[in-house]
Scaffold this motif. Structure first.
Motif, PDB file in Angstrom:
ATOM      1  N   VAL A 194       0.835  -1.197   0.000  1.00  0.00           N
ATOM      2  CA  VAL A 194       0.000   0.000   0.000  1.00  0.00           C
ATOM      3  C   VAL A 194       0.868   1.245   0.000  1.00  0.00           C
ATOM      4  N   SER A 230       2.413   1.669  -3.419  1.00  0.00           N
ATOM      5  CA  SER A 230       1.481   2.180  -4.425  1.00  0.00           C
ATOM      6  C   SER A 230       1.141   3.636  -4.163  1.00  0.00           C
ATOM      7  N   GLU A 231       1.109   4.046  -2.887  1.00  0.00           N
ATOM      8  CA  GLU A 231       0.853   5.455  -2.581  1.00  0.00           C
ATOM      9  C   GLU A 231       2.014   6.315  -3.054  1.00  0.00           C
ATOM     10  N   SER A 247       1.654   6.695  -6.786  1.00  0.00           N
ATOM     11  CA  SER A 247       0.568   7.599  -7.152  1.00  0.00           C
ATOM     12  C   SER A 247       0.928   9.040  -6.817  1.00  0.00           C
ATOM     13  N   ARG A 275     -12.891   0.925   9.153  1.00  0.00           N
ATOM     14  CA  ARG A 275     -12.238   0.647   7.869  1.00  0.00           C
ATOM     15  C   ARG A 275     -10.724   0.641   7.986  1.00  0.00           C
ATOM     16  N   ALA A 317     -10.049  -4.765   3.466  1.00  0.00           N
ATOM     17  CA  ALA A 317      -9.555  -3.676   2.614  1.00  0.00           C
ATOM     18  C   ALA A 317      -9.343  -4.159   1.179  1.00  0.00           C
ATOM     19  N   ASP A 318      -8.855  -5.363   1.012  1.00  0.00           N
ATOM     20  CA  ASP A 318      -8.642  -5.897  -0.337  1.00  0.00           C
ATOM     21  C   ASP A 318      -9.966  -6.082  -1.068  1.00  0.00           C
ATOM     22  N   ARG A 377     -12.675  -4.340  -0.556  1.00  0.00           N
ATOM     23  CA  ARG A 377     -13.136  -2.992  -0.927  1.00  0.00           C
ATOM     24  C   ARG A 377     -12.450  -2.528  -2.216  1.00  0.00           C
ATOM     25  N   LEU A 378     -11.164  -2.770  -2.316  1.00  0.00           N
ATOM     26  CA  LEU A 378     -10.423  -2.376  -3.509  1.00  0.00           C
ATOM     27  C   LEU A 378     -10.935  -3.113  -4.739  1.00  0.00           C
ATOM     28  N   ASP A 418     -14.266  -1.609  -5.774  1.00  0.00           N
ATOM     29  CA  ASP A 418     -14.074  -0.313  -6.415  1.00  0.00           C
ATOM     30  C   ASP A 418     -13.543  -0.475  -7.845  1.00  0.00           C
ATOM     31  N   LEU A 419     -12.564  -1.354  -8.012  1.00  0.00           N
ATOM     32  CA  LEU A 419     -12.012  -1.578  -9.353  1.00  0.00           C
ATOM     33  C   LEU A 419     -13.063  -2.135 -10.316  1.00  0.00           C
ATOM     34  N   GLN A 425     -20.297  -1.822  -0.268  1.00  0.00           N
ATOM     35  CA  GLN A 425     -19.454  -1.282   0.803  1.00  0.00           C
ATOM     36  C   GLN A 425     -20.175  -1.372   2.145  1.00  0.00           C
TER      37      GLN A 425
END
Length: 167
Positions: free
Chosen positions: A40, A43-44, A47, A76, A82-83, A85-86, A89-90, A138
């Motif tokens: 994480v 990746s942050e 980004s 959260r 968390a995975d 949720r990702l 979203d994707l 969610q």
């Protein structure tokens, strides 16, 4: 939660069944947690290189005045989902992109303006449906986490008066 003991105590607060885990299982869980956090953070960092702004587009931070927002953020942050949720979203963004692309392609085949407008309105409704489904997913993911968090909070509140009365 940088050290093992903080990680262990936080997980035991969220899920009391983890108290039955062996030392080897705890080490595996901690190493998985650390590797996930490193991914994480990595990746942050990537980004941030692409987007130098401080706020991430589409990310909403709940108001500090809302107790529900604080509860949602706390749960959260400590969630094991968390995975998931990702992934949701994707998949939602991919579905929206497919719907928009299909609407654009269908516009090339419609020669009349009313047919093109109906196609665009249909695509808009599909996008709204995808967004609503994502938000509902969610909420469904949050239900077990919030119930567990509230149960832990109630149990700690119930224990405190009994400890004070014994002293």
């Amino acid at each position: 939660m940088d050290d093992f003991e903080t990680f262990k105590s936080a997980r035991e607060k969220m899920d009391p069944t983890t108290r039955n885990m062996s030392d080897h299982q705890w080490q595996q869980a901690y190493s998985a947690y650390r590797s996930a956090r490193e991914r994480v953070v990595g990746s942050e960092r990537k980004s941030k290189k692409r987007r130098p702004s401080k706020s991430v587009r589409g990310a909403h931070t709940p108001s500090s005045l809302s107790s529900l927002g604080l509860l949602r953020r706390t749960v959260r942050d400590q969630s094991a989902y968390a995975d998931l949720r990702l992934i949701i979203d994707l998949l939602a963004w991919i579905a929206i992109a497919v719907v928009v692309l299909a609407a654009v392609v269908s516009l090339f085949f419609y020669t009349s303006m009313p047919a093109a407008l109906v196609s665009l309105l249909g695509a808009g409704l599909e996008v709204i449906g995808i967004v609503v489904a994502r938000l509902l997913a969610q909420v469904l993911i949050d239900i077990p986490d919030i119930a567990l968090y509230r149960g832990i909070q109630e149990s700690t509140l119930d224990r405190k008066p009994s400890l004070d009365s014994e002293v």
